[in-house]
Every structure is written in structure tokens, then in C-alpha cells.
Design an enzyme around this catalytic site. Sequence first.
Site, PDB file in Angstrom:
ATOM      1  N   SER A 148       0.913  -1.563   0.024  1.00  0.00           N
ATOM      2  CA  SER A 148       0.196  -0.405   0.444  1.00  0.00           C
ATOM      3  C   SER A 148       1.038   1.094  -0.436  1.00  0.00           C
ATOM      4  CB  SER A 148      -0.749   0.053   1.434  1.00  0.00           C
ATOM      5  OG  SER A 148      -1.454   1.170   1.040  1.00  0.00           O
ATOM      6  N   TYR A 161      -3.815   0.152   9.607  1.00  0.00           N
ATOM      7  CA  TYR A 161      -3.333  -0.250   8.874  1.00  0.00           C
ATOM      8  C   TYR A 161      -2.457   0.202   8.218  1.00  0.00           C
ATOM      9  CZ  TYR A 161      -4.394  -0.952   4.108  1.00  0.00           C
ATOM     10  OH  TYR A 161      -4.214  -1.438   2.783  1.00  0.00           O
TER      11      TYR A 161
END
Length: 257
Positions: A148, A161
Site C-alpha cells: 500500500s 492499517y
Amino acid sequence: MMDVHSLFRLDGRVALVTGSSQGLGKMLSRGLASAGARVVLNGRDPKKLERAVEEFLSEGYDACGYAFDITKRHEIDTAVERIESEIGPIDILVNNAGIQRRAPLHEVTDEIWDEVLATNLTGAFLVTRKVARGMIQRQRGKVIFICSLMSELGRPTTGPYAAAKGGVRMLMGSMCVEWAQYNIQVNGIGPGYFITEMTKSLAEDPSFNDWLINRTPARRWGDPKELVGALLLLASDAGNFINGQIIYVDGGILAAL
């Protein structure tokens, strides 16, 4: 003369993609199947998984499905053993399964923290550990993590996250250091902002959409199909000497202040 196209073919190889009954995982699986791989789809919902497999088969792809939860060790061990017994040795593992739970860090509960880390970091480790044991014995394998932008950067309300995806980056590097000697390539793909089930609400938020368009040099959201090229590079013989790297497919976000 070198046959460049054959470098990217995956004929005869078995690819397991976690979290692939929907979203990016489904698109990535379709890309692997289009290059000739026999794709093993995965998800926790057997009915949703069955529908995804039927869709792939109707499109002429070689696919099957195994439902298991990547946060549960016994389910992972049983599923991987079944896959390798019934389908064949896993040549390619794509760690795609993930979740997002948004909250300011000072309001994050223990339950949210544990859930996000268990799925996005620990689960990816558990699946890879199990699959890699066979790859080490066979002296061949491709492991690809879906990372990510938050493997590198943070945003408000995404702390758990970002912590998990940053951990994935370091885990991936450690695996490369230990397993490259066994002809195993461990790499990652770092998507920018792509419209999927997970990001649909963000795309429909005018303020966030405007921010993203202005923040991204390409001035648009990504199409999930635009991840397939990087995936095939890392999953095929074309990427045999690429190891420990993350390829960011982000429209230029990380290049811009």
C-alpha cells in the site's frame, strides 16, 4: 532470438491468491489466469467464492476455490495441504487479503487493532510460512504481497492499517534475505487509489475525491486492471532477478509533494 512474450507466461503453474472472491484480488486472479496459470481463489464466504469460481470457469479460465480464514493457523495448514495434494504445488502466492478499519488512533480499540494486524500482517505471514516450506524444498517460488502507499506514508484515521502495511514491507524484505538463496522471489505491489468495494465510499465522497484528483499527478483514480502488468512481471520468469522490491502503481503520488 529471445521470445519476450514467453517470459511472462504462467502455463502449468498454480497460483494461490488470498482474498480473491471480490475486488482487487479477483482482478489479480483474472490476470494470472489470462497468462495461463491455474488459479486458486480464496475467501471466507463459501457461496461468494463459489460464484467467483463459476464466473472464471464461464470465461474459460482454469480456476478453483478453497474457503479458509487466513487468520486461523489450522485452516491455513489444512487448506494449503489440500491444495497441493488435489491441485498441485503452489508456484505463486499472492497475499492480497486485507481489511481497513478507520478511526483516530486515540480512539482505536484493542479489538480493531488486533483485527487489522491479524489480517493484514500476521495472516499474510502465516500463509506465506506454510507455502514457503514447499517452495524451499522445490527450490522455486514467487511470493507477492499487495502492499500500500501506507507501507510508506500515513493518513489520519488509518493508523492500524499503516502499521500493518509498514510491517508487511519489512517482513517481505526479511523473507527475501532468507529465501532468495532457494530461488524464491519475494516482492510487493503498492497500489495507489483504485476504485474497489473497499474504496467505493471514498470515491463517492466529493471532498475526498477532489483531494485525490489534485494529489495524484495522473489526475484520476486507478483502474484495477492497471495492476496486472506489475503482477505478471513479478509472478513470471521475467522477474526472476527482482527480489525484495515494491513496485508502486500509484499514478505518481509517491513522486509528488
